[in-house]
Design an enzyme around this catalytic site. Structure first.
Site, mmCIF file in Angstrom:
data_model
loop_
_atom_site.group_PDB
_atom_site.id
_atom_site.type_symbol
_atom_site.label_atom_id
_atom_site.label_comp_id
_atom_site.label_asym_id
_atom_site.label_seq_id
_atom_site.Cartn_x
_atom_site.Cartn_y
_atom_site.Cartn_z
ATOM 1 N N HIS A 37 0.746 -1.272 -0.065
ATOM 2 C CA HIS A 37 -0.014 -0.067 -0.052
ATOM 3 C C HIS A 37 0.792 1.256 -0.069
ATOM 4 C CE1 HIS A 37 -2.753 -2.810 2.196
ATOM 5 N NE2 HIS A 37 -3.634 -2.418 1.061
ATOM 6 N N LYS A 149 -0.699 -7.195 -7.709
ATOM 7 C CA LYS A 149 -1.180 -8.521 -7.254
ATOM 8 C C LYS A 149 -2.572 -9.032 -7.300
ATOM 9 C CE LYS A 149 -2.379 -9.061 -3.044
ATOM 10 N NZ LYS A 149 -3.292 -10.236 -2.930
ATOM 11 N N VAL A 176 4.730 -5.754 -4.161
ATOM 12 C CA VAL A 176 5.838 -5.668 -3.374
ATOM 13 C C VAL A 176 5.815 -7.084 -2.540
ATOM 14 C CG1 VAL A 176 6.731 -4.553 -1.357
ATOM 15 C CG2 VAL A 176 5.430 -3.084 -3.342
#
Ligand code: PAF
Length: 283
Positions: A37, A149, A176
């Site tokens: 995030h 993702k 990430v």
């Protein structure tokens, strides 16, 4: 950092910002922040005058037997992470503000919402589409930031802005990962010690698939999927939901590799359903 809780206040401010020719980046989230995030927020800050982070655990994207009530929530922790990053605005509505009594409209994104993750989660992507469209109408952004993702989500959101003529660029930022390759996800907190040790199998399996395509020049998608499957089932805690190789634009199933392709997988580790993907393009 200004915290706004009502749709009206957010719209008044966004109108003012747009009238002043400020560019607005939105980072829609369900909170429980991890580095994934934070990287979206950094990208938005670099590319826009104003960054609005929204935090809302959207009830209509969870099925009746899914984890809405136990989805991780940590508003205090989130706000403290945000205060060091410094987005301009946090939009923090509650359920009643977003879905008042009598709320009935919904965005129906059609068949693309019924494949891959949508097959196991009926209605999920219509719920995502509905809330994201609402957030776009409330925040009036120029750019929207989403993580790779959730690859199917990003393809669907690109389709929505095209189909419904939203002037919002969907910016997809890289996944990430933890040091061992596990894609960061708020749901990783559900994993116990043994499951956490097993979870990197998803990324390792994707890398194996990539290697088959690039090094072995394998073009038969079902053969590659079979190799990935064999690898994942060697992990006793893993239970495959799907392994698919699809086109990156429309998520069409690929029979022979035609670059670029996305390898997408969903695997349960214990009771926790994890997703991951990798885009493979010509070397
Ligand atoms: O990716 C998410 O966290 C959610 O699906 C989103 C885009 C914030 C909509 O609720």
């Amino acid at each position: 950092m200004q915290i706004i809780r009502t749709i009206k206040d957010m719209q008044v401010l966004s109108r003012k910002l747009r009238a002043g020719h400020k560019t607005i980046g939105i980072v829609p989230t369900m909170g429980a922040f991890h580095e994934g995030h934070l990287s979206l927020i950094r990208s938005s800050k670099n590319e826009n005058d104003i960054t609005v982070v929204t935090i809302f655990v959207n009830p209509i994207q969870f099925g009746p037997s899914e984890d809405f009530s136990k989805y991780p929530r940590d508003i205090e922790g989130d706000l403290s992470k945000l205060s060091s990053l410094g987005p301009d605005i946090v939009f923090l509505p509650d359920d009643k503000e977003m879905y008042p009594n009598g709320f009935a409209a919904a965005v129906n994104i059609g068949s693309i919402g019924g494949i891959l993750c949508g097959a196991a989660r009926p209605g999920h992507f219509n719920g995502v589409a509905t809330v994201v469209v609402k957030l776009f109408n409330i925040v009036m952004p120029d750019n929207g930031y989403f993580g790779q993702k959730d690859f199917q989500q990003t393809v669907i959101l690109k389709k929505i802005v095209t189909d419904l003529d939203y002037n919002v660029n969907i910016i997809v930022c890289p996944t990430v990962r933890e040091h061992d390759g596990l894609a960061m996800s708020s749901r990783n907190t559900y994993l116990d010690h043994e499951e956490r040790k097993a979870a990197p199998i998803l990324y390792k399996a994707l890398k194996l698939g990539e290697e088959f395509i690039l090094s072995n020049s394998e073009v038969d998608a079902s053969y590659i999927k079979e190799q990935i499957k064999k690898y994942i089932i060697s992990e006793p805690l893993a239970n495959i939901d799907y392994i698919e190789i699809v086109s990156v634009t429309h998520l069409d199933k690929v029979v022979k590799i035609d670059f670029p392709v996305a390898i997408c997988i969903a695997v349960k580790i214990g009771k926790t359903r994890l997703i991951d993907n990798i885009i493979v393009d010509r070397k």
